[in-house]
Motif scaffolding. Sequence first.
Motif, short mmCIF file in Angstrom:
data_model
loop_
_atom_site.label_atom_id
_atom_site.label_comp_id
_atom_site.label_asym_id
_atom_site.label_seq_id
_atom_site.Cartn_x
_atom_site.Cartn_y
_atom_site.Cartn_z
N GLN A 242 0.84 -1.20 0.00
CA GLN A 242 0.00 0.00 0.00
C GLN A 242 0.87 1.25 0.00
N VAL A 243 0.47 2.22 -0.81
CA VAL A 243 1.16 3.50 -0.88
C VAL A 243 0.19 4.58 -0.44
N THR A 244 0.59 5.36 0.56
CA THR A 244 -0.27 6.40 1.12
C THR A 244 0.18 7.77 0.63
N LEU A 245 -0.78 8.59 0.21
CA LEU A 245 -0.49 9.96 -0.21
C LEU A 245 -0.46 10.86 1.01
N ASN A 246 0.60 11.64 1.14
CA ASN A 246 0.76 12.48 2.32
C ASN A 246 0.44 13.95 2.05
N ASN A 247 -0.44 14.18 1.08
CA ASN A 247 -0.99 15.52 0.85
C ASN A 247 -2.40 15.36 0.29
N LYS A 248 -3.04 16.48 -0.02
CA LYS A 248 -4.41 16.45 -0.52
C LYS A 248 -4.50 17.04 -1.93
N ASN A 249 -3.42 16.95 -2.68
CA ASN A 249 -3.36 17.61 -3.98
C ASN A 249 -3.80 16.75 -5.14
N ASN A 250 -4.12 15.48 -4.90
CA ASN A 250 -4.48 14.56 -5.98
C ASN A 250 -5.99 14.29 -5.95
N LYS A 251 -6.65 14.62 -7.05
CA LYS A 251 -8.11 14.60 -7.06
C LYS A 251 -8.68 13.87 -8.26
N LEU A 252 -9.84 13.31 -8.06
CA LEU A 252 -10.63 12.70 -9.12
C LEU A 252 -12.01 13.34 -9.08
N THR A 253 -12.50 13.73 -10.25
CA THR A 253 -13.84 14.32 -10.32
C THR A 253 -14.69 13.54 -11.31
N ILE A 254 -15.90 13.22 -10.88
CA ILE A 254 -16.83 12.49 -11.73
C ILE A 254 -18.25 12.88 -11.34
N GLU A 255 -19.09 13.04 -12.35
CA GLU A 255 -20.47 13.48 -12.13
C GLU A 255 -20.51 14.74 -11.27
N GLY A 256 -19.53 15.61 -11.44
CA GLY A 256 -19.51 16.88 -10.74
C GLY A 256 -19.06 16.80 -9.30
#
Length: 273
Positions: free
Chosen positions: A113-127
Amino acid sequence: MQINKRGLLFTVIVLTAVAGCGNNSNPSHKAEVAKEASVPVSAHQTHWSYEGDTSPEHWAELDQLFTACSTGTAQSPVNIVHDKVKEDESLSPVSVEYSPSPVSIMNNGHTIQVTLNNKNNKLTIEGKTYQLQQFHFHLPSEHEVDGKHAEMELHLVHKSEDGSLAVLGVLIHSGSENITLNMLWSVLPAEESADEIVIDGAFDPAGLLPADLHSFRYQGSLTTPPCTEGVQWIVLENPVTWSAEQIGKFAAIFPHDNRPVQPLGSREIGSDD
């Protein structure tokens, strides 16, 4: 290389993410699913595995919290049959905003498992926007396409502000080397540990995705105990390739860490083509 001690996390599958936590709009249910996506092992002492008496067919017998693993009617993974996929013009394209980020890696006993240590990565779907929390791997793939497994599968687990989970699944075939992956595989932890290894530099998760993000969509569940339903799945139609050596390095640690496909039942799988 710095070691960061954190609680051992359950894997969530999520073959690969979408709008909302299923059709259940109950906020408490969404919060429950999101909590289970990263619950410390210390809170769930029940041992489960992919083999023998603690394998998937026995998960529901191991703990009353795992009942959904056998009684659920919207379980994951599933077999995606092209002839039965419904093209849905109402589905918006998957929009991914990933960038080089600080990450840490661990062997939690079930997967890498790889954990992201920030909040800069996003996915957007259906708004709706979800933040990437972690990603992990399965061998062979958990989802099947027309009854066939891929060599591996990548699950990128996202969570929205209201606690909804969306999992982006990427099928992995043997072929050319994935250069981006080498940054992680150079420090691949062979032994289970509660310690996370902080990766030097920044890792770009976009390097793990195909260029074409057309996808299959369906409502499902966590693919590991407690198998909670209400997870939006997005499985990308186009696979990526890793070298045989890269796949072999994972297989040497986890020769088999996939849950078998579950009945689709009355659910439909949509496509954003």
